[in-house]
Design a protein around this motif. Structure first.
Motif, PDB file in Angstrom:
ATOM      1  N   PRO A 119       0.821  -1.219   0.000  1.00 31.75           N
ATOM      2  CA  PRO A 119       0.000   0.000   0.000  1.00 31.75           C
ATOM      3  C   PRO A 119       0.851   1.264   0.000  1.00 31.75           C
ATOM      4  N   ASP A 120       0.215   2.369  -0.389  1.00 33.86           N
ATOM      5  CA  ASP A 120       0.906   3.665  -0.403  1.00 33.86           C
ATOM      6  C   ASP A 120       0.986   4.281   0.982  1.00 33.86           C
ATOM      7  N   LEU A 121       0.090   3.873   1.897  1.00 30.63           N
ATOM      8  CA  LEU A 121       0.095   4.414   3.256  1.00 30.63           C
ATOM      9  C   LEU A 121      -0.535   3.372   4.181  1.00 30.63           C
ATOM     10  N   LEU A 122      -0.074   3.346   5.429  1.00 31.85           N
ATOM     11  CA  LEU A 122      -0.599   2.398   6.411  1.00 31.85           C
ATOM     12  C   LEU A 122      -1.110   3.158   7.625  1.00 31.85           C
ATOM     13  N   LEU A 123      -2.307   2.794   8.072  1.00 30.56           N
ATOM     14  CA  LEU A 123      -2.945   3.375   9.248  1.00 30.56           C
ATOM     15  C   LEU A 123      -3.072   2.251  10.277  1.00 30.56           C
ATOM     16  N   LEU A 124      -2.217   2.263  11.315  1.00 35.01           N
ATOM     17  CA  LEU A 124      -2.119   1.145  12.251  1.00 35.01           C
ATOM     18  C   LEU A 124      -2.617   1.551  13.630  1.00 35.01           C
ATOM     19  N   ASP A 125      -3.483   0.714  14.215  1.00 31.93           N
ATOM     20  CA  ASP A 125      -3.879   0.891  15.601  1.00 31.93           C
ATOM     21  C   ASP A 125      -2.789   0.310  16.503  1.00 31.93           C
ATOM     22  N   TRP A 126      -2.505   0.981  17.612  1.00 31.29           N
ATOM     23  CA  TRP A 126      -1.438   0.513  18.498  1.00 31.29           C
ATOM     24  C   TRP A 126      -1.803  -0.834  19.125  1.00 31.29           C
ATOM     25  N   MET A 127      -3.009  -0.934  19.717  1.00 34.65           N
ATOM     26  CA  MET A 127      -3.406  -2.138  20.437  1.00 34.65           C
ATOM     27  C   MET A 127      -4.251  -3.021  19.527  1.00 34.65           C
ATOM     28  N   MET A 128      -3.647  -4.147  19.080  1.00 31.42           N
ATOM     29  CA  MET A 128      -4.321  -5.105  18.205  1.00 31.42           C
ATOM     30  C   MET A 128      -3.978  -6.514  18.657  1.00 31.42           C
ATOM     31  N   PRO A 129      -4.832  -7.498  18.360  1.00 24.74           N
ATOM     32  CA  PRO A 129      -4.488  -8.893  18.664  1.00 24.74           C
ATOM     33  C   PRO A 129      -3.317  -9.367  17.814  1.00 24.74           C
ATOM     34  N   GLU A 130      -2.752 -10.506  18.217  1.00 28.99           N
ATOM     35  CA  GLU A 130      -1.641 -11.174  17.523  1.00 28.99           C
ATOM     36  C   GLU A 130      -0.358 -10.350  17.628  1.00 28.99           C
ATOM     37  N   LYS A 131      -0.297  -9.219  16.936  1.00 32.72           N
ATOM     38  CA  LYS A 131       0.856  -8.308  17.009  1.00 32.72           C
ATOM     39  C   LYS A 131       0.335  -6.887  17.117  1.00 32.72           C
ATOM     40  N   ASP A 132       0.933  -6.099  18.007  1.00 31.10           N
ATOM     41  CA  ASP A 132       0.469  -4.725  18.153  1.00 31.10           C
ATOM     42  C   ASP A 132       1.069  -3.846  17.057  1.00 31.10           C
TER      43      ASP A 132
ATOM     44  N   ILE B  89      -3.355  12.248   6.205  1.00 36.31           N
ATOM     45  CA  ILE B  89      -3.181  11.236   5.156  1.00 36.31           C
ATOM     46  C   ILE B  89      -2.796  11.910   3.841  1.00 36.31           C
ATOM     47  N   SER B  90      -3.474  13.000   3.506  1.00 27.87           N
ATOM     48  CA  SER B  90      -3.187  13.694   2.258  1.00 27.87           C
ATOM     49  C   SER B  90      -1.753  14.218   2.231  1.00 27.87           C
ATOM     50  N   HIS B  91      -1.307  14.821   3.326  1.00 31.81           N
ATOM     51  CA  HIS B  91       0.049  15.355   3.375  1.00 31.81           C
ATOM     52  C   HIS B  91       1.096  14.246   3.266  1.00 31.81           C
ATOM     53  N   LEU B  92       0.881  13.142   3.971  1.00 35.82           N
ATOM     54  CA  LEU B  92       1.847  12.039   3.907  1.00 35.82           C
ATOM     55  C   LEU B  92       1.872  11.390   2.536  1.00 35.82           C
ATOM     56  N   LEU B  93       0.697  11.284   1.879  1.00 43.00           N
ATOM     57  CA  LEU B  93       0.668  10.711   0.531  1.00 43.00           C
ATOM     58  C   LEU B  93       1.414  11.603  -0.454  1.00 43.00           C
ATOM     59  N   ASN B  94       1.206  12.922  -0.326  1.00 39.35           N
ATOM     60  CA  ASN B  94       1.934  13.840  -1.208  1.00 39.35           C
ATOM     61  C   ASN B  94       3.440  13.751  -0.970  1.00 39.35           C
ATOM     62  N   THR B  95       3.810  13.724   0.308  1.00 32.87           N
ATOM     63  CA  THR B  95       5.240  13.601   0.628  1.00 32.87           C
ATOM     64  C   THR B  95       5.811  12.295   0.095  1.00 32.87           C
ATOM     65  N   GLY B  96       5.046  11.205   0.258  1.00 36.78           N
ATOM     66  CA  GLY B  96       5.505   9.914  -0.243  1.00 36.78           C
ATOM     67  C   GLY B  96       5.633   9.894  -1.759  1.00 36.78           C
ATOM     68  N   ARG B  97       4.689  10.551  -2.435  1.00 39.27           N
ATOM     69  CA  ARG B  97       4.761  10.588  -3.903  1.00 39.27           C
ATOM     70  C   ARG B  97       5.998  11.362  -4.364  1.00 39.27           C
ATOM     71  N   PHE B  98       6.242  12.509  -3.735  1.00 40.15           N
ATOM     72  CA  PHE B  98       7.441  13.287  -4.082  1.00 40.15           C
ATOM     73  C   PHE B  98       8.717  12.483  -3.789  1.00 40.15           C
ATOM     74  N   GLU B  99       8.711  11.761  -2.670  1.00 43.21           N
ATOM     75  CA  GLU B  99       9.883  10.970  -2.305  1.00 43.21           C
ATOM     76  C   GLU B  99      10.112   9.865  -3.326  1.00 43.21           C
ATOM     77  N   LYS B 100       9.026   9.218  -3.793  1.00 44.42           N
ATOM     78  CA  LYS B 100       9.163   8.178  -4.817  1.00 44.42           C
ATOM     79  C   LYS B 100       9.726   8.757  -6.111  1.00 44.42           C
ATOM     80  N   GLU B 101       9.238   9.942  -6.480  1.00 45.96           N
ATOM     81  CA  GLU B 101       9.743  10.566  -7.699  1.00 45.96           C
ATOM     82  C   GLU B 101      11.237  10.888  -7.574  1.00 45.96           C
ATOM     83  N   VAL B 102      11.625  11.385  -6.396  1.00 39.72           N
ATOM     84  CA  VAL B 102      13.037  11.701  -6.176  1.00 39.72           C
ATOM     85  C   VAL B 102      13.885  10.431  -6.256  1.00 39.72           C
ATOM     86  N   VAL B 103      13.401   9.353  -5.638  1.00 37.63           N
ATOM     87  CA  VAL B 103      14.143   8.090  -5.674  1.00 37.63           C
ATOM     88  C   VAL B 103      14.251   7.567  -7.094  1.00 37.63           C
TER      89      VAL B 103
END
Length: 904
Positions: A546-559, A615-629
């Motif tokens: 995925p392009d972005l991950l939204l993770l809850d801290w407290m989850m079963p199996e692995k946090d 989410i929008s800001h991180l996606l934009n930052t990630g897209r720019f970072e991918k382009e730079v890479v």
């Protein structure tokens, strides 16, 4: 050490010594009275001994004893007065002094130095030390007075028999002084012991007062905390009631019922409102139990009606989770009993909801009621869930304790329910027991007393008879449980309702269904991956990237922290933006999340607008970072190509310069070389004119000259091949024939090694057979030279030639197990005039000429070599498909065995 303690005692606080002396005075007065009384008794009783030992002076001794006893009794009486208590130290010295003077008088009367009555002085010193509780100074004074008085007495009343007097004096004096020494030492140690004991008592008293003060503060703090929670809980219930009422009314409107999205939102609000009310009610119950404000209010109730009402309320929840809920009332008490119905319900509902929570789908939960002897009812709630360990059974009723208190637990809760159950059971004067086995299930057994019974029909209240507040609280007991039953739904991992394929993909990992539904509703413009636990999040992330991950801290199996750390170690996701969701607001949690690799941290409750913006800001930052890479990778590839082109240009320039130089050298060498060869031929004609003995030397010399000239001629030919680029004619060449011709030219040298050629006859390439033969001869000669240099034990030299074929290349492999080529030599092995051989064994043009020939044929050369292991050259010839017939010849399978050449 003793001196150190003595110095410490001397530097004791005067106030402390004053308190010690005051306490000592309290103990001394009764001790002094005891000492004076015992002294009077024993001094009088000694007259019996006097009658037997000294009958001739018995009357005198009785008189002395009577005076001493009278004095001691008088002192005994004085100590009983206030005046005597204030002067007890002086009176104590009079007690001891009276006894010493009386005994010394009897010693003088009974023989002086030879008198056995000296032992009385020893008894007085020891008894005074034990009973009179002297300080060190007073004890030493009395010892000195006793011993000094005896010594003075011996001087004043000597014995006529000097020899006998001397022996008695030595013995008596020795024992008296030794007793005095031990008495003084004992007085010191007893005083120190009493002083330390008093110090410890004072410290213990001070510590007890401090602890009592701290306990009082803690008690006040606990009361304040309890009152605070009670007030807050009461304040929360009021607005919560005003929230739940309108929500329930809103849910009954037709527009809401007919709109699935609105209906889902309203149901989520109502269920979580009931869940919050349930937690508040449990907290208030705990506070009331602690404060002793929870009384017992009985009402007439039928046990079977009570159990039936609870069963009917739990059936929908059990069915939603896929459980088998059973009710057994065959042995239940019949009739109506005076019980606290509300507390009975809370106990049974809490135990039943726990059983449903911890039982997997397909399991069974049983509710059993049975009558026991002694007017008690026994409730049994059993399940076929995961069971509990011994540690969990010991702590199951501890407040706020949970079997899994980590951030990866499957079941939520505050750890209040079973503690409340235990408190209510104790309040009702009942008992509760738990039995459990891991992976087999758990059974809670509750015994509660029953009040007076009647045979009238049940008057238990129906749900319709409850007032609105009680009805709301009853719904809250089950409302939160419905959310628990739906906590782990099976969800489709992908939602493909996004506008187009360019829409970013977001992974949402959240185990709370309502929070997850809220996030999904706010991110409908993205492609969403949905995970309900840590393992599922890792699986989906590594599969779909995925392009972005939204993770809850407290989850079963692995946090969330573990998921974040694992994904950061995955190459494809090491730079993916990650937002951590949590209810924790402390700085330490934020630091831990950022250290684990999270890009952002969002606390619950959060505003949907804030979530979208982050989410929008991180996606934009990630897209720019991918382009730079990507641009960086493209620039890196272009730079590598430029370096390779530069290297090729430098090589070409070197070859061109060397070619021009070689052409000039060839022109200058050819004329004298031809002249030398002609003269050598002429010189040989004179050999027949020489004498026979000189002819052999002459022929040997001319042969050496001819060999040198031939070598020069060969060098000139190599230079001509290197310098002059002839227009080579390319045609169809059978590669097997070229390899066979090369091996024939080197047949003599190859006979000493193991030479294997596995080249099929159907392999054809486009090239010049003579030049290719020259190339192979050069490579094979170099392999033979490497085999000679190699140091092998019980291993024969080997040269192997084989062919592999792909869709683009025909690869000719030349392998040997010679000495190998170092990495440094590999980088310049094809440079002109470079040679790793000794001087005179070659000019270093062979491989350079081979490189030029192969370059004209479009061949790519690969080299792999390890020093001491061997060398592997791969010549990749391009496949040229000029006509269909040639193309078919490449793909046609061999009609006969490969042409194998072996030279053993």
């Amino acid at each position: 050490m003793r001196l150190k303690k003595l110095m410490q005692r001397r530097t004791v606080d005067p106030a402390f010594l004053e308190r010690f002396e005051a306490e000592e005075a309290i103990s001394r007065v009764p001790n002094y009275r005891i000492a004076s009384g015992l002294g009077a008794i024993f001094i009088a009783a000694g007259s019996v001994m006097d009658r037997l030992a000294f009958p001739e002076i018995w009357h005198t001794l009785v008189l002395l004893r009577g005076e001493c006893a009278f004095t001691l009794l008088l002192l005994y009486c004085l100590l009983g007065t206030k005046w005597g208590e204030r002067r007890h130290l002086i009176i104590g010295h009079f007690i001891e002094g009276s006894l010493i003077l009386s005994i010394m008088a009897m010693v003088g009367r009974t023989g002086g130095a030879s008198s056995p009555y000296y032992a009385g002085l020893c008894l007085v010193m020891v008894g005074a030390s034990l009973l009179l509780r002297w300080s060190i100074m007073h004890g030493v004074v009395n010892v000195v007075f006793c011993c000094g008085g005896y010594s003075l007495l011996i001087v004043l009343f000597p014995v006529n028999n000097a020899m006998e007097s001397g022996s008695h004096l030595a013995v008596h004096t020795f024992f008296l002084y030794v007793t005095g020494f031990f008495t003084a030492a004992g007085t010191y140690f007893l005083y120190e012991l009493r002083l330390n004991e008093f110090r410890l008592r004072e410290e213990l008293t001070a510590e007890r007062k401090r602890l009592e003060k701290s306990h009082q503060k803690l008690k006040e703090l606990d009361e304040s905390k309890t009152n605070f929670f009670a007030n807050v809980s009461h304040e929360l219930r009021t607005p919560l009631t005003l929230i739940l009422g309108p929500i329930e009314q809103l849910a009954s409107y037709a527009p809401v019922r007919d709109n699935p999205k609105l209906n889902t939102l309203v149901q989520s609000m109502e269920e979580n409102g009931f869940r919050l009310l349930r937690l508040i009610n449990e907290l208030l119950d705990i506070i009331r139990l602690d404060g002793g404000q929870y009384g017992v209010r009985t009402e007439l109730t039928q046990i079977d009606d009570l159990m039936g009402s609870i069963y009917r309320s739990l059936v929908p929840t059990a069915e939603q989770k896929g459980l088998n809920l059973e009710l057994h009332l065959e042995s239940a008490p019949k009739g109506t009993f005076q019980i606290d119905r509300m507390k009975f319900e809370k106990v049974l509902i809490n135990l039943a909801t726990n059983a449903i929570k911890f039982t997997q789908p397909g399991g069974t939960v049983k509710l059993i009621a049975r009558e026991t002897t002694g007017r008690e009812v026994e409730f049994e709630i059993s399940d076929t869930g995961a069971g509990m360990s011994d540690e969990e059974k010991e702590n199951v009723f501890r407040r706020f304790w949970q079997a899994d208190a980590s951030s990866k637990r499957r079941h939520r809760g505050a750890g209040i329910g079973l503690s409340l159950v235990k408190g209510l059971v104790d309040l009702l004067e009942g008992t509760i027991q738990v039995s459990s086995e891991m992976d087999e299930g758990t059974t809670f057994t509750v015994k509660l007393p029953l009040g007076p019974s009647t045979q009238t029909s049940s008057i238990a209240l129906d749900d319709d008879d409850l007032d609105p507040i009680e009805e709301l609280n009853r719904k809250a007991q089950f409302g939160g449980l419905i959310v628990e039953a739906n906590a782990m739904p099976v969800v489709d991992p992908l939602f493909f309702d996004a506008p187009d394929n360019k829409t970013p993909v977001i992974l949402v990992a959240e185990d709370e269904p309502d929070v997850r539904q809220l996030i999904v509703s706010q991110l409908s413009s993205y492609k969403l991956l949905i995970a309900t636990n840590g393992n599922q999040a890792i699986e989906l992330a590594t599969q779909y990237l995925p392009d972005l991950l939204l993770l809850d801290w407290m989850m079963p199996e692995k946090d969330g922290l573990e998921v974040c750390q694992i994904l950061r170690k995955t190459t494809a996701l090491e730079r993916a933006p990650i937002i951590m969701l949590t209810a924790r607001i402390d700085e330490r949690s934020k630091i831990e999340a950022l250290q684990a690799g999270a890009n952002d941290f969002l606390t619950k409750p959060f505003a949907p607008t804030e979530l979208k913006l982050r989410i929008s800001h991180l996606l934009n930052t990630g897209r720019f970072e991918k382009e730079v890479v990507q641009k960086s990778q493209e620039l890196g590839a272009a730079l590598a190509e430029l370096k390779e082109s530069e290297s090729m240009l430098v090589q070409a320039e070197k070859l061109s310069s060397l070619g021009q130089m070689s052409a000039g050298i060839i022109h200058e060498i050819n004329n004298p070389l031809n002249y030398a060869k002609t003269n050598l031929y002429s010189l040989r004609t004179f050999a027949k004119l020489l004498p026979p003995d000189e002819k052999e030397d002459f022929n040997e010399i001319t042969s050496d000259v001819e060999e040198g000239l031939e070598r020069v001629v060969q060098i000139v030919k190599d230079l001509r091949s290197f310098a002059v680029k002839d227009k080579t004619q390319f045609n169809d060449v059978n590669l097997a024939e070229v390899v066979a011709a090369s091996s024939r030219l080197l047949g003599n040298r190859l006979s000493h090694v193991q030479f294997k050629s596995e080249v099929p006859d159907h392999i054809h390439i486009n090239g010049n057979s003579n030049q290719l033969c020259q190339v192979l001869v050069n490579f094979i000669q170099n392999s033979l030279d490497a085999l000679q240099e190699a140091e092998r034990e019980n291993e024969q030299g080997m040269i192997q030639v084989e062919v592999t074929q792909s869709s683009e290349w025909i690869s000719l492999h030349l392998k040997d197990n010679g000495c190998g080529i170092s990495l440094e030599n590999q980088q310049q092995i094809f440079d002109p005039f470079y040679s790793s051989k000794d001087i005179g064994q070659g000019m270093g043009l062979g491989l350079s000429i081979c490189y030029r020939i192969l370059d004209q044929h479009g061949v790519k050369i690969e080299l792999k070599s390890d020093v001491g292991v061997g060398t592997h050259f791969t010549l990749n010839f391009p496949i040229i498909l000029d006509d269909r017939e040639f193309q078919e010849s490449l793909t046609q399978p061999p009609t006969e065995e490969p042409n194998t050449i072996n030279h053993e």
